[in-house]
Design a protein around this motif. Structure first.
Motif, mmCIF file in Angstrom:
data_model
loop_
_atom_site.group_PDB
_atom_site.id
_atom_site.type_symbol
_atom_site.label_atom_id
_atom_site.label_comp_id
_atom_site.label_asym_id
_atom_site.label_seq_id
_atom_site.Cartn_x
_atom_site.Cartn_y
_atom_site.Cartn_z
ATOM 1 N N UNK A 1 0.844 -1.194 0.000
ATOM 2 C CA UNK A 1 0.000 0.000 0.000
ATOM 3 C C UNK A 1 0.880 1.245 0.000
ATOM 4 N N UNK A 2 0.562 2.181 -0.873
ATOM 5 C CA UNK A 2 1.211 3.491 -0.892
ATOM 6 C C UNK A 2 0.183 4.500 -0.404
ATOM 7 N N UNK A 3 0.548 5.295 0.591
ATOM 8 C CA UNK A 3 -0.418 6.232 1.158
ATOM 9 C C UNK A 3 0.166 7.635 1.233
ATOM 10 N N UNK B 1 3.765 12.742 -1.853
ATOM 11 C CA UNK B 1 2.840 12.878 -3.000
ATOM 12 C C UNK B 1 3.049 11.682 -3.920
ATOM 13 N N UNK B 2 2.048 11.386 -4.732
ATOM 14 C CA UNK B 2 2.150 10.295 -5.694
ATOM 15 C C UNK B 2 2.762 10.792 -6.996
ATOM 16 N N UNK B 3 3.597 9.977 -7.653
ATOM 17 C CA UNK B 3 4.069 10.347 -9.003
ATOM 18 C C UNK B 3 2.907 10.281 -9.992
ATOM 19 N N UNK C 1 7.880 3.848 -5.791
ATOM 20 C CA UNK C 1 9.164 3.258 -5.345
ATOM 21 C C UNK C 1 8.993 1.839 -4.834
ATOM 22 N N UNK C 2 10.068 1.067 -4.925
ATOM 23 C CA UNK C 2 10.057 -0.299 -4.384
ATOM 24 C C UNK C 2 9.927 -0.237 -2.868
#
Length: 558
Positions: free
Chosen positions: A311-313, A346-348, A361-362
């Motif tokens: 999960x990316x938050x 922030x999200x790319x 990112x990994x």
């Protein structure tokens, strides 16, 4: 999330049983012992129960504790003389990970489905036990088409080698089973040529009526079949819904040999350890957690080939993984709770303003915070921490960290149990890992258990010759009685393009012969008994023939 009720008719299950008989069970003349490994809520249980019992075989119900341990599962297979086992790729992985097991499972046939089957996984399994050569059938199909729709059988190592030579990473899902029709279509629902990727649709027998009390979703996924009168379709399918086809959302392509290659999901639905997960459902639940403003969930594949949810938050405050797990556990089952959480400012974004998932990112480290890091305090805790780091691919772990909070799951727990036995001469059970899930607790458990020495197979003492097994004696006698000296040879041809350093090739074989006693063993008669003799040295020469290109084909065929 909320389960969907899929309305399957009795006739569809009957067709599945008939299809499995045609592809699998008709190979065997006598009743089989079949292992039921899956949970009854998993659609694979339908074929395990009904195919075995309706075809007159014996069904063995395997407990979850046994099915999650390679050593216990192999012992179960041998004790109950299991002939056929039906599971996911995870079950092959569990068997591959078993240690201190010298005897093969003796299962004749494996049915594997639920997610993509790795060629490397199958290769490792077929080479784990010398001389053990079971048949493996890779099956594919969604619940909505009554469990299985296609099948591909690996008959022997040679057929697997063909996949390896083609550079395939996953085993083909094969061809449609009885009374099924498979179509691969583009975005306009037109047939695509061989080799071109498209969405996989399934028609013919076994298509469900739809989803219970979900008319909109039913209309979206079960659509009229415009190819129903085409030769691909059966003349008279056994259910009333043969005029429909199911839209799987899977990406696939036809191969030149007529089989199908599975390429993954078109949408953001993934399969992890056999569970089909809508990433959007996990994202929706993350957004209900206080402080989280944006969330994206992906399936991250580790270096060991296993997939985990990541999960990316973007959040207004720093969050810890334990806090996040506590917030999600009442809303999601454990397998849908992310293993990794990466907090970003922030999200790319792509040029058109959408989240660029490929640029995320990994997940090198899990979310920081939560429990305070506690370093190992004793030599035993330090050794356990090292084992955890190897199993979980982490740079460090604390002795109060929960195994399942830092990336552990049932498959990794199996590996952990094996490594603890191998490196610490102490045996703990899989159940105990679930009950004692910190290094601190496991160290105390090991101290109370005492030692259980991990032993390897000792080398036999040097003798002039050695007795043979019953199987070896049988082959020796058959080869002399029936003149079948070459019956059990396994020929193979390897074509090498470009210059070949024949001398180095020959020397490589000589080194193999020198290293492995099996390659220096002969079978002879001594005092009327068959024995095996291991020679210290044997002559080995690669025969060389000079031939034109057309003549080379003749030599290869002969």
């Amino acid at each position: 999330g909320q389960p969907k009720g899929v309305m399957i008719e009795q006739g569809s299950v009957g067709n599945l049983v008939d299809a499995l008989y045609e592809r699998v069970y008709s190979r065997y003349d006598q009743p089989l012992h079949i292992a039921w490994l899956s949970a009854f809520v998993f659609d694979a249980s339908v074929k395990q129960i009904f195919a075995s019992l309706l075809l007159g075989h014996t069904l063995h119900v395997v407990s979850r504790d046994v099915s999650l341990s390679g050593e216990h599962l192999i012992a179960y297979y041998r004790t109950h003389r299991i002939d056929l086992s039906d599971g996911t790729p995870a079950h092959l992985h569990i068997l591959n990970e078993s240690v201190n097991v010298t005897e093969a499972p003796d299962v004749k046939h494996y049915l594997i489905g639920g997610e993509a089957l790795s060629v490397q996984l199958v290769q490792g399994f077929l080479h784990k036990w010398s001389g053990y050569r079971p048949v493996i059938t890779n099956v594919y199909g969604p619940t909505e088409a009554t469990v299985d729709a296609t099948a591909y059988t690996i008959e022997d190592v040679e057929s697997l080698n063909v996949l390896l030579e083609k550079g395939e990473h996953t085993v083909s899902i094969g061809t449609p089973i009885a009374n099924k029709a498979v179509y691969i279509l583009n975005t306009r629902q037109q047939l695509v040529p061989i080799g071109i990727a498209g969405e996989l649709y399934i028609g013919g027998a076994g298509i469900a009526r739809g989803y219970l009390n979900l008319p909109e979703l039913t209309a979206e996924k079960f659509i009229p079949n415009p190819f129903a009168s085409a030769p691909l379709e059966v003349e008279q399918a056994p259910n009333a819904h043969s005029n429909l086809m199911y839209r799987t959302g899977d990406l696939a392509r036809w191969l030149p040999d007529g089989s199908i290659e599975y390429l993954g999901r078109i949408d953001h639905q993934v399969k992890i350890r056999g569970y089909r997960i809508e990433l959007g459902e996990v994202e929706a639940q993350l957004l209900t957690v206080d402080g989280i403003q944006k969330a994206v969930v992906t399936a991250w594949e580790n270096e060991d080939g296993h997939k985990d949810l990541c999960a990316y938050i973007v959040a207004s405050e720093s969050l810890s993984l334990p806090e996040l797990r506590n917030a999600l556990q009442p809303k999601l089952p454990d397998y849908m709770i992310p293993t990794y959480v990466v907090q970003l400012d922030r999200f790319p974004l792509t040029p058109n303003g959408k989240i660029d998932r490929k640029a995320l990112p990994a997940p090198e480290a899990r979310l920081e915070g939560g429990l305070e890091y506690v370093a190992p305090r004793t030599p035993l805790e330090a050794k356990l921490a090292q084992i955890w780091q190897e199993v979980l691919k982490l740079s460090s772990v604390g002795v109060t960290d929960s195994f399942f909070d830092v990336g552990g799951h049932s498959l990794r727990a199996t590996t952990l149990v094996a490594k603890i036995h191998q490196e610490l001469d102490s045996r703990i059970t899989l159940r105990e890992v679930f009950q004692h899930f910190t290094i601190e607790q496991q160290a105390q458990l090991i101290a109370t258990h005492g030692t259980d020495t991990y032993t390897v197979i000792p080398a036999a003492t040097k003798q002039s010759y050695y007795p043979v097994s019953s199987a070896q004696k049988r082959l020796y006698i058959l080869s002399h009685l029936e003149g079948g000296d070459l019956s059990y040879n396994m020929p193979g041809v390897l074509t090498v393009e470009g210059p070949l350093q024949a001398d180095r090739l020959e020397e490589a074989f000589r080194q193999l012969v020198a290293r492995h006693e099996t390659l220096r063993t002969s079978f002879e008669m001594v005092d009327g008994e068959v024995v095996q003799r291991v020679y210290d040295q044997v002559e080995f020469v690669v025969e060389r023939l000079q031939a034109s290109e057309s003549e080379a084909e003749v030599y290869i065929e002969s």
